[in-house]
Motif scaffolding. Structure first.
Motif, short mmCIF file in Angstrom:
data_model
loop_
_atom_site.label_atom_id
_atom_site.label_comp_id
_atom_site.label_asym_id
_atom_site.label_seq_id
_atom_site.Cartn_x
_atom_site.Cartn_y
_atom_site.Cartn_z
N LYS A 199 -35.36 116.11 55.04
CA LYS A 199 -35.19 114.66 55.05
C LYS A 199 -35.98 114.06 56.22
O LYS A 199 -36.63 113.03 56.08
CB LYS A 199 -33.71 114.33 55.17
CG LYS A 199 -33.30 113.11 54.37
CD LYS A 199 -31.80 112.95 54.37
CE LYS A 199 -31.25 112.84 52.96
NZ LYS A 199 -29.82 112.62 52.92
N SER A 245 -26.23 108.76 49.14
CA SER A 245 -26.77 108.43 47.82
C SER A 245 -26.04 109.17 46.72
O SER A 245 -25.25 110.09 46.98
CB SER A 245 -28.26 108.75 47.78
OG SER A 245 -28.46 110.11 48.08
N SER A 283 -21.42 112.68 43.77
CA SER A 283 -22.47 113.42 43.08
C SER A 283 -22.66 114.85 43.60
O SER A 283 -22.82 115.79 42.83
CB SER A 283 -23.81 112.68 43.18
OG SER A 283 -23.76 111.50 42.43
N PHE A 308 -30.09 106.05 40.27
CA PHE A 308 -29.84 106.60 41.58
C PHE A 308 -29.63 105.43 42.53
O PHE A 308 -30.36 104.43 42.45
CB PHE A 308 -31.05 107.39 42.08
CG PHE A 308 -31.17 108.79 41.55
CD1 PHE A 308 -30.15 109.72 41.73
CD2 PHE A 308 -32.32 109.20 40.89
CE1 PHE A 308 -30.27 111.02 41.25
CE2 PHE A 308 -32.46 110.50 40.42
CZ PHE A 308 -31.42 111.41 40.60
N PHE A 344 -35.13 117.75 43.78
CA PHE A 344 -33.87 118.48 43.98
C PHE A 344 -32.79 117.80 43.16
O PHE A 344 -33.06 116.82 42.46
CB PHE A 344 -33.50 118.48 45.48
CG PHE A 344 -33.02 117.14 45.97
CD1 PHE A 344 -33.92 116.12 46.23
CD2 PHE A 344 -31.66 116.87 46.14
CE1 PHE A 344 -33.49 114.87 46.66
CE2 PHE A 344 -31.22 115.62 46.56
CZ PHE A 344 -32.13 114.63 46.82
N PHE A 346 -30.44 116.14 40.73
CA PHE A 346 -30.51 115.77 39.32
C PHE A 346 -31.93 115.42 38.85
O PHE A 346 -32.12 114.98 37.71
CB PHE A 346 -29.57 114.59 39.04
CG PHE A 346 -28.11 114.93 39.24
CD1 PHE A 346 -27.41 115.66 38.29
CD2 PHE A 346 -27.43 114.55 40.39
CE1 PHE A 346 -26.07 115.99 38.47
CE2 PHE A 346 -26.10 114.87 40.59
CZ PHE A 346 -25.41 115.60 39.62
N ASP A 347 -32.92 115.58 39.72
CA ASP A 347 -34.29 115.15 39.39
C ASP A 347 -34.80 115.66 38.03
O ASP A 347 -35.42 114.89 37.28
CB ASP A 347 -35.28 115.58 40.49
CG ASP A 347 -35.26 114.63 41.69
OD1 ASP A 347 -34.66 113.55 41.57
OD2 ASP A 347 -35.82 115.00 42.72
N LYS A 360 -42.70 109.64 43.95
CA LYS A 360 -41.23 109.55 43.92
C LYS A 360 -40.74 108.71 45.10
O LYS A 360 -39.88 107.85 44.95
CB LYS A 360 -40.59 110.95 43.95
CG LYS A 360 -39.05 110.85 43.89
CD LYS A 360 -38.28 112.14 44.04
CE LYS A 360 -36.79 111.81 44.24
NZ LYS A 360 -35.97 112.93 44.65
N HIS A 381 -34.76 105.27 44.93
CA HIS A 381 -33.67 104.60 45.64
C HIS A 381 -33.81 104.79 47.16
O HIS A 381 -33.70 103.85 47.92
CB HIS A 381 -32.35 105.15 45.13
CG HIS A 381 -32.26 106.66 45.11
ND1 HIS A 381 -33.27 107.46 44.65
CD2 HIS A 381 -31.30 107.52 45.58
CE1 HIS A 381 -32.93 108.73 44.78
NE2 HIS A 381 -31.75 108.78 45.35
N ARG A 382 -34.08 106.04 47.60
CA ARG A 382 -34.16 106.32 49.04
C ARG A 382 -35.40 105.67 49.64
O ARG A 382 -35.35 105.06 50.70
CB ARG A 382 -34.17 107.84 49.28
CG ARG A 382 -33.83 108.22 50.69
CD ARG A 382 -33.60 109.72 50.87
NE ARG A 382 -32.56 110.23 49.99
CZ ARG A 382 -32.78 110.85 48.84
NH1 ARG A 382 -33.99 111.12 48.43
NH2 ARG A 382 -31.78 111.24 48.08
P1 IMP Z 1 -27.26 112.79 49.60
O1 IMP Z 1 -26.64 111.48 49.87
O2 IMP Z 1 -28.73 112.79 49.88
O3 IMP Z 1 -26.53 113.93 50.22
O4 IMP Z 1 -27.15 113.02 48.02
C1 IMP Z 1 -25.91 113.19 47.33
C2 IMP Z 1 -26.13 113.81 45.97
O5 IMP Z 1 -26.67 112.83 45.07
C3 IMP Z 1 -27.12 114.96 45.96
O6 IMP Z 1 -26.48 116.18 46.23
C4 IMP Z 1 -27.66 114.91 44.54
O7 IMP Z 1 -26.77 115.54 43.64
C5 IMP Z 1 -27.65 113.42 44.22
N1 IMP Z 1 -28.94 112.80 44.57
C6 IMP Z 1 -29.17 111.84 45.51
N2 IMP Z 1 -30.47 111.51 45.57
C7 IMP Z 1 -31.09 112.27 44.66
C8 IMP Z 1 -32.46 112.37 44.27
O8 IMP Z 1 -33.38 111.71 44.78
N3 IMP Z 1 -32.71 113.27 43.29
C9 IMP Z 1 -31.75 114.04 42.71
N4 IMP Z 1 -30.47 113.99 43.04
C10 IMP Z 1 -30.13 113.11 44.02
#
Ligand code: IMP
Length: 198
Positions: free
Chosen positions: A12, A69, A84, A115, A152, A154-155, A175, A180-181
């Motif tokens: 990250k 996220s 998630s 997302f 990674f 659900f991509d 991407k 979203h990020r």
């Molecule tokens: P985190 O907030 O980055 O830890 O994401 C929480 C969870 O949301 C992850 O473990 C994934 O299952 C899903 N997720 C969040 N962002 C993505 C993404 O960009 N691609 C795929 N899965 C995502």
């Protein structure tokens, strides 16, 4: 100026540093300390981002940025959402399989999903320490099969709207521009540029 990212994930850090190249001479992003491990007990992404940002700023006395996220599927009333990462035990692959099973009877056209990412900035020197919040949303749909080996989570089952390309098939830079990020991060960067590092 040094800013701590409220994560211990070097991937990250690398991704967000790459996206902040324009500020590289003014901002250095660093990882949270080894002991950083707050419980993500919030009911929303924003609450979790605030928990993480506050914890990282408290430990380092530096300005911090946190994100949280998840994936929201329309036909599942927004689940798995904030849960998630814990949608089921096991690997990312297990979670994708479970999601495809849960949607097995949902026809094409009713498989929209998004997302969502929330970010928070905490300045421990301010009495109202959360000084900025941002949200990014990436709409798409859940397909019937996995495609692509990048990304990674659900991509590989998240397809772009009106296309047969999954998030796992997009080059990382593309991407990051659409996701979203990436969208939340762009807002955070504009805030930093306008407010903190003029
Ligand atoms: P985190 O907030 O980055 O830890 O994401 C929480 C969870 O949301 C992850 O473990 C994934 O299952 C899903 N997720 C969040 N962002 C993505 C993404 O960009 N691609 C795929 N899965 C995502």
């Amino acid at each position: 100026m040094k800013i701590v990212l409220a994560t211990k994930n070097p991937g990250k850090l690398k991704e967000l540093t790459e996206l902040a190249k324009g500020l590289a001479d003014r901002v250095e992003l660093v990882l949270a300390p080894e002991e950083f491990d707050p419980e993500e007990t919030g009911a929303t992404y924003l609450e979790n981002a605030i928990i993480k940002a506050t914890a990282a700023a408290g430990m380092t006395n530096m300005i911090s940025i946190a994100d949280d996220s998840g994936l929201e599927v329309d036909a599942m009333d927004g689940r798995p959402g904030v849960h998630s990462a814990r949608y089921c035990e096991g690997s990312d692959g297990d979670r994708r399989k479970k999601l495809l099973n849960e949607l097995a009877s949902v026809p094409e056209g009713k498989r929209q999903a998004q997302f969502v990412c929330c970010m928070a900035i905490c300045d421990p020197s301010q009495s109202e320490s959360i000084i900025y919040k941002a949200e990014g949303i990436w709409r798409g749909r859940i397909g019937f099969e996995e495609r692509g080996a990048g990304g990674f989570g659900f991509d590989p089952i998240f397809y772009e709207t009106d296309s047969d390309v999954t998030a796992a098939q997009l080059p990382a830079a593309e991407k990051n521009r659409k996701s979203h990020r990436g969208l939340a991060w762009q807002q955070v960067l504009s805030f930093l540029e306008k407010t903190l590092i003029r």
